[in-house]
Design a protein around this motif. Structure first.
Motif, mmCIF file in Angstrom:
data_model
loop_
_atom_site.group_PDB
_atom_site.id
_atom_site.type_symbol
_atom_site.label_atom_id
_atom_site.label_comp_id
_atom_site.label_asym_id
_atom_site.label_seq_id
_atom_site.Cartn_x
_atom_site.Cartn_y
_atom_site.Cartn_z
ATOM 1 N N LYS A 73 1.125 -1.193 0.039
ATOM 2 C CA LYS A 73 -0.069 0.143 -0.134
ATOM 3 C C LYS A 73 1.205 1.289 0.518
ATOM 4 O O LYS A 73 0.726 1.974 0.968
ATOM 5 C CB LYS A 73 -1.109 -0.163 1.434
ATOM 6 N N ALA A 74 1.892 1.543 -1.232
ATOM 7 C CA ALA A 74 2.407 2.677 -1.451
ATOM 8 C C ALA A 74 2.931 3.590 -1.730
ATOM 9 O O ALA A 74 2.017 4.627 -1.776
ATOM 10 C CB ALA A 74 3.618 2.317 -1.258
ATOM 11 N N SER A 75 1.084 3.409 -3.486
ATOM 12 C CA SER A 75 1.127 4.361 -4.567
ATOM 13 C C SER A 75 -0.105 4.687 -4.211
ATOM 14 O O SER A 75 -1.537 3.872 -4.362
ATOM 15 C CB SER A 75 1.796 3.827 -5.341
ATOM 16 N N LEU A 76 -0.435 5.670 -4.731
ATOM 17 C CA LEU A 76 -2.186 6.453 -4.867
ATOM 18 C C LEU A 76 -1.941 5.465 -7.194
ATOM 19 O O LEU A 76 -2.085 5.119 -7.899
ATOM 20 C CB LEU A 76 -2.282 7.676 -5.342
ATOM 21 N N GLY A 77 -3.766 4.527 -7.099
ATOM 22 C CA GLY A 77 -4.085 4.479 -8.043
ATOM 23 C C GLY A 77 -5.722 5.749 -8.194
ATOM 24 O O GLY A 77 -5.700 6.421 -7.936
ATOM 25 N N SER A 78 -6.304 5.239 -8.627
ATOM 26 C CA SER A 78 -8.134 6.129 -9.264
ATOM 27 C C SER A 78 -9.016 5.181 -9.657
ATOM 28 O O SER A 78 -8.547 3.863 -9.051
ATOM 29 C CB SER A 78 -7.650 6.838 -10.728
ATOM 30 N N VAL A 79 -9.970 5.499 -8.602
ATOM 31 C CA VAL A 79 -11.083 4.508 -8.857
ATOM 32 C C VAL A 79 -12.006 5.368 -9.196
ATOM 33 O O VAL A 79 -12.440 6.983 -9.372
ATOM 34 C CB VAL A 79 -11.872 4.641 -6.685
ATOM 35 N N ASN A 80 -13.207 4.618 -10.106
ATOM 36 C CA ASN A 80 -13.829 5.046 -10.946
ATOM 37 C C ASN A 80 -13.863 6.243 -12.287
ATOM 38 O O ASN A 80 -14.545 7.236 -12.341
ATOM 39 C CB ASN A 80 -15.655 5.369 -10.031
ATOM 40 N N VAL A 81 -12.349 5.465 -12.451
ATOM 41 C CA VAL A 81 -12.619 5.928 -14.576
ATOM 42 C C VAL A 81 -12.486 5.507 -15.209
ATOM 43 O O VAL A 81 -12.115 3.962 -14.903
ATOM 44 C CB VAL A 81 -11.050 6.419 -13.652
ATOM 45 N N PRO A 82 -12.870 5.156 -16.313
ATOM 46 C CA PRO A 82 -12.203 4.747 -17.497
ATOM 47 C C PRO A 82 -11.092 3.284 -17.717
ATOM 48 O O PRO A 82 -10.188 3.497 -16.964
ATOM 49 C CB PRO A 82 -12.741 5.481 -18.946
ATOM 50 N N VAL A 83 -10.924 2.023 -18.001
ATOM 51 C CA VAL A 83 -10.308 0.508 -17.198
ATOM 52 C C VAL A 83 -10.155 0.240 -18.485
ATOM 53 O O VAL A 83 -11.399 0.191 -19.017
ATOM 54 C CB VAL A 83 -9.987 0.381 -16.267
ATOM 55 N N VAL A 84 -9.576 -0.556 -19.038
ATOM 56 C CA VAL A 84 -8.781 -1.433 -19.976
ATOM 57 C C VAL A 84 -8.530 -3.164 -19.626
ATOM 58 O O VAL A 84 -7.649 -2.053 -17.975
ATOM 59 C CB VAL A 84 -7.905 -1.092 -21.385
ATOM 60 N N CYS A 85 -9.196 -3.544 -19.243
ATOM 61 C CA CYS A 85 -9.346 -4.966 -17.617
ATOM 62 C C CYS A 85 -9.468 -6.129 -18.651
ATOM 63 O O CYS A 85 -10.318 -6.329 -19.635
ATOM 64 C CB CYS A 85 -10.472 -5.142 -17.417
ATOM 65 N N ALA A 86 -8.099 -7.002 -19.315
ATOM 66 C CA ALA A 86 -8.234 -8.103 -20.001
ATOM 67 C C ALA A 86 -8.736 -7.917 -21.324
ATOM 68 O O ALA A 86 -9.997 -8.332 -21.640
ATOM 69 C CB ALA A 86 -8.771 -9.187 -19.406
ATOM 70 N N GLY A 87 -7.991 -6.909 -22.185
ATOM 71 C CA GLY A 87 -8.363 -6.023 -23.167
ATOM 72 C C GLY A 87 -10.152 -5.265 -23.186
ATOM 73 O O GLY A 87 -9.759 -5.485 -24.750
ATOM 74 N N ALA A 88 -10.693 -5.821 -22.622
ATOM 75 C CA ALA A 88 -12.492 -4.640 -22.696
ATOM 76 C C ALA A 88 -11.613 -2.910 -21.827
ATOM 77 O O ALA A 88 -11.996 -3.295 -21.572
ATOM 78 C CB ALA A 88 -12.780 -5.594 -22.425
ATOM 79 N N PRO A 89 -12.442 -1.953 -22.543
ATOM 80 C CA PRO A 89 -12.504 -1.297 -22.290
ATOM 81 C C PRO A 89 -13.969 -1.657 -20.915
ATOM 82 O O PRO A 89 -14.906 -1.657 -22.063
ATOM 83 C CB PRO A 89 -12.395 -0.117 -23.014
ATOM 84 N N ILE A 90 -13.632 -0.855 -19.667
ATOM 85 C CA ILE A 90 -15.029 -0.498 -19.318
ATOM 86 C C ILE A 90 -15.169 1.102 -18.672
ATOM 87 O O ILE A 90 -13.945 1.276 -17.433
ATOM 88 C CB ILE A 90 -14.146 -1.948 -17.664
ATOM 89 N N ASN A 91 -16.274 1.498 -18.040
ATOM 90 C CA ASN A 91 -16.612 2.536 -17.922
ATOM 91 C C ASN A 91 -17.062 2.086 -16.654
ATOM 92 O O ASN A 91 -17.494 1.407 -16.618
ATOM 93 C CB ASN A 91 -17.205 3.461 -18.999
ATOM 94 N N PRO A 92 -16.462 2.798 -15.558
ATOM 95 C CA PRO A 92 -17.237 3.148 -14.917
ATOM 96 C C PRO A 92 -19.206 2.682 -14.759
ATOM 97 O O PRO A 92 -19.164 4.177 -14.659
ATOM 98 C CB PRO A 92 -17.351 3.584 -13.077
ATOM 99 N N GLY A 93 -19.373 2.259 -14.103
ATOM 100 C CA GLY A 93 -21.315 2.006 -14.042
ATOM 101 C C GLY A 93 -21.417 1.160 -15.153
ATOM 102 O O GLY A 93 -22.818 0.709 -15.188
ATOM 103 N N ALA A 94 -20.428 0.669 -16.370
ATOM 104 C CA ALA A 94 -21.185 -0.268 -17.303
ATOM 105 C C ALA A 94 -21.472 -1.566 -16.338
ATOM 106 O O ALA A 94 -21.208 -1.490 -15.368
ATOM 107 C CB ALA A 94 -20.022 -0.083 -17.652
ATOM 108 N N VAL A 95 -21.938 -2.027 -17.531
ATOM 109 C CA VAL A 95 -22.751 -3.450 -16.824
ATOM 110 C C VAL A 95 -22.171 -4.458 -17.064
ATOM 111 O O VAL A 95 -21.838 -4.524 -17.829
ATOM 112 C CB VAL A 95 -24.216 -3.764 -17.131
ATOM 113 N N ILE A 96 -21.917 -5.719 -15.988
ATOM 114 C CA ILE A 96 -21.103 -6.440 -16.165
ATOM 115 C C ILE A 96 -21.561 -7.851 -15.839
ATOM 116 O O ILE A 96 -22.164 -7.881 -15.041
ATOM 117 C CB ILE A 96 -19.695 -6.562 -14.501
#
Lengths: 224, 224, 224, 224, 224, 224
Positions: free
Chosen positions: A141-164
């Motif tokens: 637990k040393a560095s910041l990241g972000s929460v609820n920003v757009p990410v690419v996860c395992a090759g797929a772009p995912i926006n916060p609030g998208a349905v998984i």
């Protein structure tokens, strides 16, 4: 660019999410034009789970799970956590304590493009996870990241609030704006399949049911 | 070279197939001189299944499952479908509708060097599959392939009508012409193992039972 | 350098081993400073097993399982076999006959950086295995290796007599000399987690419980 | 969702692109906050090339290269083709004829999350390619895809008109809107590095130049 | 089934082999209906080599290179050695001494579904190799294999005397019986490509040259 | 257990290191009984380099290159840096600035079980690197690791001061205590090979030179 927590994200309608959950990954994937699948290496830690929910996303540094604590505060009942490291990593970001905390807030499960640990506990807790690896390797637990920003996860772009949607077939993401339409198309597809299934079960051939014989002959298929 | 459907293939004797099924992959592999194994990445979608049957083979273009419909018409009770894409692919060629159709014709299971989907349904249907991946990615129906031609599947050459044996250990192929001999050798091997198992279970050492000590000493093994 | 069998190895105290077993892989890994994990590709052949025991190590030539017979004679009740090929290999070194023999001598399970076969039988026997692959490929008995020498297995150095802990999270090795201290630290960690778990389950956030908010703000985390 | 060709895309300023090209992948990646890298499996077919240009993107079905012909018409001098199959594929979509055509229109190179062939010819033509594989496997022309739509390529989201930078270190994408700022930051970074390089070359230690000793001591680093 | 050396194999006509060599892997692969490619992981140890020759095949135990000595005696000038281990292996079966011996008998190069070593020496000797890995790991000489029997190498079935073509694009095998026809088709293909290349180089689009526009419009391609 | 810098390590004799360098990886590996090889995925960033030197080891957290600065101070002329992350990682820990600094202190090259960047610069600087990946992904400086402690790197245990030999065949480690004996054995091996090479080059067969025919016949080899 990191160090941001977006607090109020829009979510899809819960009835829409329920419809998507009932249809499952393969049907939803077809219903939205064969898009949105995560890579095939994302596997469930136990068989038989099927969930759908709104993505609360985490963009995390490799080997650092600090942002998971931050993200848990942002969870609402029915959400699904999505963890995407910013470089390839299979460390075990998440275990039974975090799952306890997430579950206490109504979280339905986790999608993580990295490792998971305490899988026996998670299985007993009925907290499903789709991950790249099972690996006990600890994180810091040393560095910041972000929460609820757009990410690419395992090759797929995912926006916060998208349905998984996730089940034994893998994981698919449905953009929030399209969720209602996709749910409708998926339900229609499912209804349509029931009749086909019955006909095929009775021995009717797909060749006949889909009227494929003529087209195949035209393309040159030869029976010898 | 594609676009061919061979309609009448020879199959091994059903009693021979039953014997091979009862022996399982590892024993059959040993009994035919340690040949015929498919690559270790071919894994079952659920544990505990063991099947043997005659191969109905499909040489399919990558990402195109049209020939599966054609092949299903060629299935006889007890057959096993074998799908080999002509270039590496992990798309999901096969799901619950095709399984319903295949099962209606007596097909015992599927071996596919690509992806599979609807694994929960297939598990409930008791339709076993050994695949390279679980992946919901859809396929198209645009190009011809061939049915019941020789293929190479996960590294192993498979002729139509060859006997496939598959269980939790993986998949092995037995050439039809050798099936009776291999079944006999496998049965003999199995009989022979029962006695060994009992002796080992009682605490006798392999070193003694196989009389290895002298040979090992001769080769220079030192106890310190 | 091969061709050696070390007969009398030291083992950790059985109470220490029992403590490590009760804590499991992830806790033990944390308790010894996040060291000793084997690679994440080492997976159990069935879910739910958790074992700990003293390592009886085998340094084996690729594709040659002769030394397994030699090693079995060196097993004492509660030991765990560790097989490390000297070059990368996924052949099936070990199956139900060897498991019968090992189990007859009190062996609790197998860790193998190669392939395993007869997994259905091993599952029925309740003989757990963590392996790199399931593969029926047979091995030969032509060359010497060594038993109870230091090996590197799946990236981790393992001395004979080291304590192996294995469960659904993978495999970790604890040096014998440190086993008592690690067991104590693991037990303390576990006790400490019970309280945390209860607080998290009641809805308290990790952000508050671990007092992270101030540090995060200081590092620049922004809520938007 | 496929079957669309976007004809007029916006491109970044050519001076900005030239600056990004001169800085190279690693510096640009750092300058934009360590984002935008494609997966490390994207390797150049020959060493020593460094290019930057505007992305003309292709979303292509697996094993179908029809859209490449469509995309070539959309190329302007200085552009870079980006091919992203919609499911994982390593077929050889592109060879010397397509490269001849692309190069005739001023295309500087190709980024492809699949296979490439005719690499000897491409090398002689000085047409650089970064690909997932070298594989001669032919493709078909049977299905539509899209040109100049957003794609995910080797894990990175790429919009048409984004700036691609590629060299021996791999491939990075810079969003068009940020290209000028990133180029400026990259140039500043580069200027700053020249001085550091000289000091390090003269034997000064990073420990002193970056004044790390105190912080390390404070964190507990021990010299023994 | 092992322990056999077939001494007199038929070879294709040397003019046919020369034609195949001049066309290269990608063209030959297309000319024989897109079949015969070995897996894309088979890479050359140095760039720029292109060879064709008759396969002298070796079916070898994993980690045992004894049969290479036996096979070298069977080589005739212009032949290519093909080594296929019977289970997956990346040990270094072959180095500079064996290459010296093979080259002395006129062998043009090696295709090996395993490891290679002494690559600097082999490069200096101008002895090209296509392999799965570069790995110095030594092998033993303890067990028999066979020479000039049918093998499966990197996914492709290869009979002794088949024509191997290898270059920077990988490796393709042409059955001996079809070699003359394939060579003719490859040559025709090559002639045909010269004209196309000139037209594309002059700026003509594939869309026009291949008259694709109408078909694409008919299938629904939309320009926006 | 981290946060330690061992300042004074013992090194092997420079003449011994020079001998090992002149023999190269494959010969040294054979000379020390086929042990000490790093995994085959460790590849050089450019062909043709061959180095040997004393290992200055770094045990580094994943994605954190802080300890590299610390380690550079410990380098003496002729040393080789060895970086081993404590969990699997392919981030780019090392680039041209660090190489400049290391080279200024006489470092001959780098072995890293992770990623490398600035490969064009490193190539121009003639600073060879053997790595798991080329990847520009940046690292942070937030956590301590250790310098000159025992590490496991790409499967091989490496003590500080051990002799590393690296060339186009990969990387091998020789324990410092055995370096003189291994160098002697390697030199003898090399001398012995010169004569064999000449005989094989003149056309003598290995079958005759090594007198293998009788043994092969005895084991049952059949010529047909």
């Amino acid at each position: 660019m990191s160090g941001i927590v977006v607090q109020n994200i829009e979510r899809a309608d819960s009835a829409v999410i329920a419809d998507l959950e009932s249809c499952g990954v393969s049907t939803v994937h077809e219903a939205q034009g064969r898009t949105g699948l995560l890579a095939s290496y994302m596997r469930p830690i136990y068989a038989g789970a099927r969930i759908a929910g709104s993505a609360v996303t985490i963009s995390a540094p490799p080997g650092d799970n600090w942002m998971v604590h931050v993200a848990i505060e942002q969870l609402k009942a029915g959400d699904i956590l999505v963890i995407a490291p910013t470089s390839p990593c299979e460390d075990g970001y998440f275990g039974d304590l975090l799952a306890t905390s997430a579950q206490a807030r109504g979280c339905k499960g986790l999608i993580i493009n990295a490792g998971i640990r305490d899988v026996r506990d998670l299985t007993e807790m009925n907290f499903p996870v789709w991950s790249k690896a099972v690996f006990a390797q600890g994180t810091i637990k040393a560095s910041l990241g972000s929460v609820n920003v757009p990410v690419v996860c395992a090759g797929a772009p995912i926006n916060p609030g998208a349905v998984i949607v996730a089940d034994d077939d893998g994981v698919v993401v449905v953009p929030r704006e399209k969720a209602a339409d996709v749910a409708k198309a998926a339900k229609a597809r499912e209804a349509n399949e029931a009749d086909k299934r019955a006909r095929l079960a009775s021995g009717e051939l797909g060749l006949d049911m889909y009227k494929m014989r003529e087209k195949l002959a035209e393309m040159g298929l030869k029976y010898v």
